[in-house]
Design an enzyme around this catalytic site. Structure first.
Site, PDB file in Angstrom:
ATOM      1  N   HIS A 179      -7.722  -5.075  -1.614  1.00  0.00           N
ATOM      2  CA  HIS A 179      -6.519  -4.347  -1.187  1.00  0.00           C
ATOM      3  C   HIS A 179      -5.780  -5.038  -0.038  1.00  0.00           C
ATOM      4  O   HIS A 179      -4.549  -5.023   0.011  1.00  0.00           O
ATOM      5  CB  HIS A 179      -6.921  -2.934  -0.746  1.00  0.00           C
ATOM      6  CG  HIS A 179      -5.769  -2.066  -0.323  1.00  0.00           C
ATOM      7  ND1 HIS A 179      -4.939  -1.446  -1.226  1.00  0.00           N
ATOM      8  CD2 HIS A 179      -5.306  -1.721   0.906  1.00  0.00           C
ATOM      9  CE1 HIS A 179      -4.020  -0.746  -0.584  1.00  0.00           C
ATOM     10  NE2 HIS A 179      -4.214  -0.902   0.713  1.00  0.00           N
ATOM     11  N   ASP A 216      -8.923  -4.140  -6.195  1.00  0.00           N
ATOM     12  CA  ASP A 216      -8.459  -3.192  -5.190  1.00  0.00           C
ATOM     13  C   ASP A 216      -9.198  -1.873  -5.358  1.00  0.00           C
ATOM     14  O   ASP A 216      -9.116  -1.231  -6.403  1.00  0.00           O
ATOM     15  CB  ASP A 216      -6.939  -2.980  -5.358  1.00  0.00           C
ATOM     16  CG  ASP A 216      -6.319  -2.242  -4.188  1.00  0.00           C
ATOM     17  OD1 ASP A 216      -7.005  -1.417  -3.554  1.00  0.00           O
ATOM     18  OD2 ASP A 216      -5.121  -2.476  -3.915  1.00  0.00           O
ATOM     19  N   SER A 226       0.838  -1.187   0.000  1.00  0.00           N
ATOM     20  CA  SER A 226       0.000   0.000   0.000  1.00  0.00           C
ATOM     21  C   SER A 226       0.885   1.253   0.000  1.00  0.00           C
ATOM     22  O   SER A 226       1.725   1.407  -0.891  1.00  0.00           O
ATOM     23  CB  SER A 226      -0.968  -0.039   1.194  1.00  0.00           C
ATOM     24  OG  SER A 226      -1.959   0.938   1.076  1.00  0.00           O
TER      25      SER A 226
END
Length: 300
Positions: free
Chosen positions: A262, A235, A69
């Protein structure tokens, strides 16, 4: 962001010496001794990683830098800013932090179309507190609320801010809590949550302190760095199109989309991460037989 103890399980213990670190203002790194107030930008974090390499890992190069991320964004930014210090990158759920990426996540008209039931409480909390200076931006309103002098206001804003993200992090609709997260019973924990949310909001408002197109344009220079990008096909936080765009610019990149959202808690995503890291270890097997290597882990 902050790391977590289970992150070590991603890496073969006989292949790597793992260096986990929490970025400034997160986890156990709540303050940096001697740093002036406000010294928390991407450039500061890049220098922190370089300092870890010299003073903690004591290596001339990282074998691999892994990040997920925001950690993936930071890992890519580090490799671009400090060429020659990283042999390989493994990036999970990469975000480019372009203006459109920030708007997709934090404003109406992006991920809100896919999770309207979760976006409603997030938007309503901001609209109720909106002021002239907020310029109609939900993110700008949250950034202000998260730095409010009243702890109750800060914590309530953090509950809604993180509640929205938690609701869309998974793949299945409703996989996360819709609305807001419960407030921690411990006031210190609650305030730490609000502080972390405030830091994220500031990074988002400043788009990570990247110029538009900066990360994409910097990809071409990584001619000697092997890069693997693992990304959830669905995502909603870091759009798959960004991962594809970066992969198209990186000279030595493998991109793998998996059936996931995600969160790295998705089995398919976690399996793909482990496979990518094992591949790095296998490619360096001859070197590994001579001694344990060093790597750094960033997550967020």
């Amino acid at each position: 962001g902050a790391t977590y103890a289970s992150a070590r399980r991603l890496f073969h213990p006989e292949a790597f010496r793992v260096v986990l670190f929490d970025q400034r203002g997160c986890g156990r790194t709540c303050a940096v001794p001697g740093a002036p107030e406000g010294a928390n930008t991407t450039a500061h974090l890049v220098e922190d990683i370089a300092q870890l390499r010299v003073e903690v890992a004591r290596v001339t190069q990282w074998d691999v830098v892994y990040g997920g991320s925001w950690g993936a964004t930071l890992a890519l930014a580090y490799a671009q800013a400090r060429p020659g210090e990283t042999q390989a990158l493994v990036l999970r759920s990469l975000g480019l932090w372009e203006p459109a990426d920030v708007a997709w996540l934090y404003e109406a008209g992006g991920a809100s179309h896919f999770f309207p039931e979760a976006f409603g409480p997030y938007e309503a909390r901001a609209r109720a507190a909106e002021k002239v200076g907020d310029e109609g931006s939900l993110l700008r309103t949250y950034a202000r609320l998260l730095e409010h002098e009243d702890q109750d206001v800060r914590v309530d804003a953090a509950r809604h801010f993180y509640g929205w993200e938690a609701a869309i992090a998974g793949f299945e609709a409703g996989s996360g809590p819709a609305g807001s997260l419960p407030a921690p019973a411990d006031p210190a924990v609650a305030d730490a949550m609000a502080g972390a949310a405030a830091l994220e909001a500031q990074y988002a408002l400043n788009r990570g302190w990247f110029a538009p197109g900066q990360l994409l344009e910097g990809c071409a220079q990584l001619t000697d760095t092997d890069v693997t990008i693992v990304h959830g096909r669905y995502d909603m936080i870091c759009r798959p199109s960004g991962a594809a765009a970066a992969a198209g610019r990186l000279p030595r990149c493998a991109l793998r989309f998996v059936h996931a959202g995600h969160s790295d808690e998705a089995p398919a995503l976690r399996s793909a991460i482990i496979h990518a890291l094992d591949t790095v270890a296998s490619a360096r097997y001859e070197d590994l037989r001579a001694g344990v290597q060093a790597k750094v882990v960033i997550d967020g």
